[in-house]
Scaffold this motif. Structure first.
Motif, PDB file in Angstrom:
ATOM      1  N   ALA A   1       0.828  -1.214   0.000  1.00 55.32           N
ATOM      2  CA  ALA A   1       0.000   0.000   0.000  1.00 55.32           C
ATOM      3  C   ALA A   1       0.857   1.256   0.000  1.00 55.32           C
ATOM      4  N   VAL A   2       0.264   2.328  -0.512  1.00 54.00           N
ATOM      5  CA  VAL A   2       0.919   3.636  -0.506  1.00 54.00           C
ATOM      6  C   VAL A   2       0.034   4.600   0.282  1.00 54.00           C
ATOM      7  N   ASP A   3       0.644   5.357   1.185  1.00 54.46           N
ATOM      8  CA  ASP A   3      -0.081   6.364   1.966  1.00 54.46           C
ATOM      9  C   ASP A   3       0.463   7.731   1.554  1.00 54.46           C
ATOM     10  N   LEU A   4      -0.292   8.430   0.709  1.00 54.10           N
ATOM     11  CA  LEU A   4       0.152   9.737   0.226  1.00 54.10           C
ATOM     12  C   LEU A   4      -0.339  10.823   1.182  1.00 54.10           C
ATOM     13  N   CYS A   5       0.512  11.812   1.433  1.00 56.72           N
ATOM     14  CA  CYS A   5       0.190  12.901   2.363  1.00 56.72           C
ATOM     15  C   CYS A   5      -0.087  12.305   3.750  1.00 56.72           C
ATOM     16  N   ALA A   6       0.912  11.664   4.274  1.00 61.06           N
ATOM     17  CA  ALA A   6       0.720  10.750   5.403  1.00 61.06           C
ATOM     18  C   ALA A   6       0.935  11.356   6.790  1.00 61.06           C
ATOM     19  N   ALA A   7       1.627  12.491   6.887  1.00 59.33           N
ATOM     20  CA  ALA A   7       1.987  13.007   8.216  1.00 59.33           C
ATOM     21  C   ALA A   7       0.754  13.515   8.978  1.00 59.33           C
ATOM     22  N   PRO A   8       0.712  13.359  10.276  1.00 59.24           N
ATOM     23  CA  PRO A   8       1.735  12.808  11.171  1.00 59.24           C
ATOM     24  C   PRO A   8       1.837  11.280  11.160  1.00 59.24           C
ATOM     25  N   GLY A   9       0.884  10.587  10.503  1.00 58.77           N
ATOM     26  CA  GLY A   9       1.121   9.160  10.301  1.00 58.77           C
ATOM     27  C   GLY A   9       0.068   8.214  10.844  1.00 58.77           C
TER      28      GLY A   9
END
Ligand code: SAM
Length: 324
Positions: free
Chosen positions: A45-53
């Motif tokens: 999987a890809v988590d785009l725009c992920a911060a703070p997480g």
């Protein structure tokens, strides 16, 4: 001491703290998964725009980001504290170099799921904010077309603004199923929702190209007026009402004298009540004033019909809803 809608420390804020999630947004992804089984069979999987997480934490836990062959790649402009099993990239997803770096991780072994909770810094100018959000979504979609396996899933934050139809129609080019979902943990006051795009199925002969923007409809201010196949109306779904972490809706409030009070917010009224249902809601105190049978059936309690323009008409009011 009452709780105002400006108070960000709602039930999800508190639950996130209790459960070690980095942000209350974790519940949005959990509730979307509950509704759409997003994580079923997912290992990459890809988590785009992920911060703070918090979404990366959920992905890492749910799909076993630490297992053999399991990959979670998280990307954000901002640096993030490490999460076990999550590969981090710091960069701008609208930039070619970042997109290339993400794609490298999936060459020869594509992703099952791409999520994007990206939000630009809000300017307060709605048209500008919606445009910026749309550009972020399209950048995420462009990356998804490079990394997703056929049948894969893409979930992205979307602002349900004036020109959202344009985005839906673009998403439908690539996915057999596109829905708009509003998890319960997404604040009622927010224009945000999530496009849930399932069954990645690009048009025959489509070659992903990072250098070309994906939105090839001309920008026509009358786009929402389009008829026929160009006009895509996607189903709207709310989710999260039945979740276990949702069932105890009470939470402690600090009182001025230092003691604690267990507050249980009123439950939300159901959607699509008829006139009879409106009578029932009135009895329960959800409708503030008198109701009138001549009103059209009510389609949603928060979008009540205008009162009749006669002296004996009555105003229907929805009570202030909980902002969670
Ligand atoms: C709402 S937060 C995401 C919260 C995250 N899903 C979580 O659960 O912790 C939105 C993020 O989008 C990021 N962002 C905005 N524009 C971006 C861009 N062009 N490239 C990468 N990240 C971006 C911001 O830095 C911010 O961290």
């Amino acid at each position: 001491m009452g709780r105002t809608s400006k108070d960000k420390r709602d039930v999800y804020y508190r639950l996130a703290k209790e459960n070690g999630w980095r942000a209350r947004s974790a519940f949005k992804l959990l509730q979307l998964d509950e509704q759409f089984q997003l994580f079923q069979g997912v290992t990459r999987a890809v988590d785009l725009c992920a911060a703070p997480g918090s979404w990366s934490q959920v992905l890492s836990q749910k799909i076993g980001g630490q297992g053999c062959g399991h990959v979670v790649v998280a990307v954000d402009l901002q640096a993030m504290a490490p999460i076990p099993g999550v590969v981090q990239i710091q960069g701008d997803i609208t930039q070619l170099s970042t997109a290339k770096e993400i794609i490298q991780h999936f060459e020869g072994c594509p992703a099952d799921l791409v999520v994007c909770d990206g939000a630009p810094d809000v300017t307060g100018l709605h048209d500008v904010d919606e445009y910026m959000q749309a550009q972020l979504l399209l950048a995420a979609l462009n990356i998804a077309t490079h990394v997703l396996k056929p049948g894969g899933c893409f979930v992205a934050k979307i602002f349900r603004g004036r020109d959202v139809t344009l985005l839906y129609s673009q998403l439908r080019v690539f996915f057999s199923s596109v829905l708009c979902a509003k998890p319960r943990s997404s604040r009622n006051s927010s224009i945000e929702a999530f496009a849930v795009c399932q069954s990645y199925d690009p048009p025959a002969g489509f070659t992903p190209d990072l250098t070309r923007p994906l939105l090839d409809h001309s920008y026509d201010p009358d786009f929402n007026q389009l008829d026929g196949p160009s006009r895509i109306i996607v189903p709207f779904v709310t989710c999260g009402d039945l979740s276990s972490y949702d069932s105890d809706r009470s939470y402690p409030l600090d009182l001025e004298d230092g003691s604690e009070y267990k507050y249980t917010p009123p439950t939300q009224p159901p959607i699509s009540p008829s006139y009879q249902e409106a009578c029932r809601l009135k009895k329960k105190g959800w409708l503030a004033k008198e109701i009138h049978p001549q009103h059209h059936p009510i389609s949603r309690v928060d979008t009540l019909p205008q009162p009749l323009a006669t002296p004996e008409s009555h105003t229907l009011l929805a009570p202030e809803m909980e902002d969670n």
